[in-house]
Design a protein around this motif. Structure first.
Motif, PDB file in Angstrom:
ATOM      1  N   LYS A 123       0.866  -1.224  -0.046  1.00 42.35           N
ATOM      2  CA  LYS A 123      -0.065   0.139   0.023  1.00 42.35           C
ATOM      3  C   LYS A 123       0.848   1.336  -0.047  1.00 42.35           C
ATOM      4  CE  LYS A 123      -3.631  -0.358   2.639  1.00 42.35           C
ATOM      5  NZ  LYS A 123      -4.584  -0.484   3.662  1.00 42.35           N
ATOM      6  N   ALA A 124       1.839   1.216   0.679  1.00 45.22           N
ATOM      7  CA  ALA A 124       2.947   2.281   0.923  1.00 45.22           C
ATOM      8  C   ALA A 124       3.592   2.533  -0.542  1.00 45.22           C
ATOM      9  CB  ALA A 124       4.005   2.294   1.839  1.00 45.22           C
ATOM     10  N   ILE A 125       3.816   1.484  -1.288  1.00 38.44           N
ATOM     11  CA  ILE A 125       4.612   1.760  -2.459  1.00 38.44           C
ATOM     12  C   ILE A 125       3.629   2.208  -3.474  1.00 38.44           C
ATOM     13  CG2 ILE A 125       5.610   0.106  -4.270  1.00 38.44           C
ATOM     14  CD1 ILE A 125       6.692  -1.681  -2.396  1.00 38.44           C
ATOM     15  N   VAL A 126       2.524   1.517  -3.683  1.00 41.39           N
ATOM     16  CA  VAL A 126       1.530   1.898  -4.670  1.00 41.39           C
ATOM     17  C   VAL A 126       0.948   3.432  -4.453  1.00 41.39           C
ATOM     18  CG1 VAL A 126      -0.710   1.023  -3.959  1.00 41.39           C
ATOM     19  CG2 VAL A 126      -0.217   0.941  -6.328  1.00 41.39           C
ATOM     20  N   SER A 127       0.793   3.802  -3.354  1.00 45.63           N
ATOM     21  CA  SER A 127       0.311   5.249  -3.038  1.00 45.63           C
ATOM     22  C   SER A 127       1.236   6.173  -3.311  1.00 45.63           C
ATOM     23  CB  SER A 127      -0.184   5.471  -1.613  1.00 45.63           C
ATOM     24  OG  SER A 127       1.115   5.345  -0.814  1.00 45.63           O
ATOM     25  N   LEU A 128       2.347   5.942  -3.150  1.00 46.04           N
ATOM     26  CA  LEU A 128       3.587   6.722  -3.753  1.00 46.04           C
ATOM     27  C   LEU A 128       3.597   6.728  -5.248  1.00 46.04           C
ATOM     28  CD1 LEU A 128       6.205   6.322  -0.950  1.00 46.04           C
ATOM     29  CD2 LEU A 128       4.788   8.270  -1.214  1.00 46.04           C
ATOM     30  N   TYR A 129       3.632   5.544  -5.759  1.00 50.98           N
ATOM     31  CA  TYR A 129       3.670   5.269  -7.208  1.00 50.98           C
ATOM     32  C   TYR A 129       2.551   6.211  -7.982  1.00 50.98           C
ATOM     33  CZ  TYR A 129       3.390   2.953 -11.731  1.00 50.98           C
ATOM     34  OH  TYR A 129       3.593   2.768 -13.219  1.00 50.98           O
ATOM     35  N   LEU A 130       1.372   5.897  -7.626  1.00 53.41           N
ATOM     36  CA  LEU A 130       0.097   6.673  -8.107  1.00 53.41           C
ATOM     37  C   LEU A 130       0.252   8.004  -7.980  1.00 53.41           C
ATOM     38  CD1 LEU A 130      -2.881   4.092  -6.715  1.00 53.41           C
ATOM     39  CD2 LEU A 130      -2.001   4.486  -9.209  1.00 53.41           C
ATOM     40  N   GLU A 131       0.989   8.655  -7.037  1.00 52.50           N
ATOM     41  CA  GLU A 131       1.312  10.068  -7.295  1.00 52.50           C
ATOM     42  C   GLU A 131       2.271  10.465  -8.090  1.00 52.50           C
ATOM     43  OE1 GLU A 131      -0.451  12.247  -5.783  1.00 52.50           O
ATOM     44  OE2 GLU A 131      -1.733  10.675  -4.623  1.00 52.50           O
ATOM     45  N   GLY A 132       2.982   9.544  -9.034  1.00 54.64           N
ATOM     46  CA  GLY A 132       3.856  10.023  -9.969  1.00 54.64           C
ATOM     47  C   GLY A 132       5.183  10.054  -9.407  1.00 54.64           C
ATOM     48  N   ILE A 133       5.755   9.375  -8.274  1.00 54.50           N
ATOM     49  CA  ILE A 133       6.896   9.679  -7.573  1.00 54.50           C
ATOM     50  C   ILE A 133       8.003   8.587  -8.475  1.00 54.50           C
ATOM     51  CG2 ILE A 133       8.133   9.537  -5.500  1.00 54.50           C
ATOM     52  CD1 ILE A 133       5.584  10.613  -3.989  1.00 54.50           C
ATOM     53  N   ALA A 134       8.668   9.101  -8.771  1.00 56.10           N
ATOM     54  CA  ALA A 134       9.911   8.127  -9.120  1.00 56.10           C
ATOM     55  C   ALA A 134      10.294   7.154  -8.264  1.00 56.10           C
ATOM     56  CB  ALA A 134      11.286   9.227  -9.644  1.00 56.10           C
ATOM     57  N   TYR A 135      10.617   5.977  -8.836  1.00 54.39           N
ATOM     58  CA  TYR A 135      11.045   4.697  -8.206  1.00 54.39           C
ATOM     59  C   TYR A 135      12.257   5.278  -7.210  1.00 54.39           C
ATOM     60  CZ  TYR A 135       8.672   1.426 -11.190  1.00 54.39           C
ATOM     61  OH  TYR A 135       7.616   1.028 -12.090  1.00 54.39           O
ATOM     62  N   LYS A 136      13.388   5.805  -7.621  1.00 57.07           N
ATOM     63  CA  LYS A 136      14.344   6.273  -6.763  1.00 57.07           C
ATOM     64  C   LYS A 136      13.928   7.072  -5.483  1.00 57.07           C
ATOM     65  CE  LYS A 136      18.910   8.758  -7.259  1.00 57.07           C
ATOM     66  NZ  LYS A 136      19.675   9.279  -7.965  1.00 57.07           N
ATOM     67  N   GLU A 137      12.854   7.990  -5.614  1.00 55.90           N
ATOM     68  CA  GLU A 137      12.489   8.638  -4.728  1.00 55.90           C
ATOM     69  C   GLU A 137      11.654   8.016  -3.819  1.00 55.90           C
ATOM     70  OE1 GLU A 137      10.268  12.890  -3.669  1.00 55.90           O
ATOM     71  OE2 GLU A 137      10.738  12.289  -5.637  1.00 55.90           O
ATOM     72  N   ILE A 138      10.940   6.747  -4.204  1.00 50.89           N
ATOM     73  CA  ILE A 138      10.066   5.888  -3.413  1.00 50.89           C
ATOM     74  C   ILE A 138      11.115   5.126  -2.612  1.00 50.89           C
ATOM     75  CG2 ILE A 138       8.581   4.028  -3.311  1.00 50.89           C
ATOM     76  CD1 ILE A 138       7.288   5.060  -5.864  1.00 50.89           C
ATOM     77  N   ALA A 139      12.268   4.628  -3.215  1.00 47.70           N
ATOM     78  CA  ALA A 139      13.171   3.826  -2.603  1.00 47.70           C
ATOM     79  C   ALA A 139      13.677   4.633  -1.485  1.00 47.70           C
ATOM     80  CB  ALA A 139      14.322   3.326  -3.666  1.00 47.70           C
ATOM     81  N   SER A 140      14.007   6.007  -1.549  1.00 52.14           N
ATOM     82  CA  SER A 140      14.562   6.871  -0.500  1.00 52.14           C
ATOM     83  C   SER A 140      13.601   6.975   0.619  1.00 52.14           C
ATOM     84  CB  SER A 140      14.987   8.096  -1.114  1.00 52.14           C
ATOM     85  OG  SER A 140      15.269   9.015  -0.195  1.00 52.14           O
TER      86      SER A 140
END
Length: 168
Positions: A123-140
């Motif tokens: 849920k944390a990953i997909v919520s950030l992904y759906l906001e258009g946040i880059a993989y690198k930033e999600i990883a951070s």
């Protein structure tokens, strides 16, 4: 120093308000919970402003704080869930000002329902992904590798597609 923090906070809030609210909506049971959770996120971001070191973008840091607050909320809510009987209501989340057709609203509501059924990490990953946040930033934000995020997103997309197809 206080005035500078206030300026940074207000500027970052203006840029990230809608994204933060949508993240709160994913973790909340209904619209009222989402509003309460959003307020709690803002309070925690404000209280933590002095700890922001600038090692990442202010938005990245705010998402990290928001996810931590949402996860604590979810944990506390789950513990209290057995003590209270809750009447669920149908809620239409406001995801921007784009007017959707009835079919698009149905798909969006299905997506929201399926995202809420994911485990906390997904849920944390997909919520950030759906906001258009880059993989690198999600990883951070989540403290994972960029490659791990990419693999997880692919698996989550598959889970969501299966879930949505069952609903529709």
């Amino acid at each position: 120093m206080k005035k500078e923090q206030e300026t940074i906070f207000l500027s970052a809030l203006e840029s990230n308000r809608e994204k933060l609210f949508r993240i709160c909506s994913i973790y909340a049971k209904d619209d009222e919970d989402a509003k309460d959770l959003f307020q709690e996120v803002l309070v925690q971001v404000w209280r933590s402003m002095s700890t922001f070191k600038g090692n990442s973008a202010i938005g990245t840091w705010m998402f990290r704080v928001a996810l931590n607050v949402c996860l604590r909320f979810k944990s506390k809510h789950t513990k209290n869930q057995n003590r209270f009987i809750r009447l669920d209501s149908i809620t239409v989340a406001n995801f921007g000002s784009i007017e959707n057709s009835e079919n698009e609203n149905e798909k969006l509501n299905s997506l929201i329902k399926c995202v809420k059924e994911l485990n906390q990490a997904d849920k944390a990953i997909v919520s950030l992904y759906l906001e258009g946040i880059a993989y690198k930033e999600i990883a951070s934000i989540l403290g994972l590798s960029e490659n791990h995020i990419a693999v997880k997103v692919k698996r989550i997309k598959s889970k969501l597609l299966n879930c949505i197809n069952k609903i529709l």
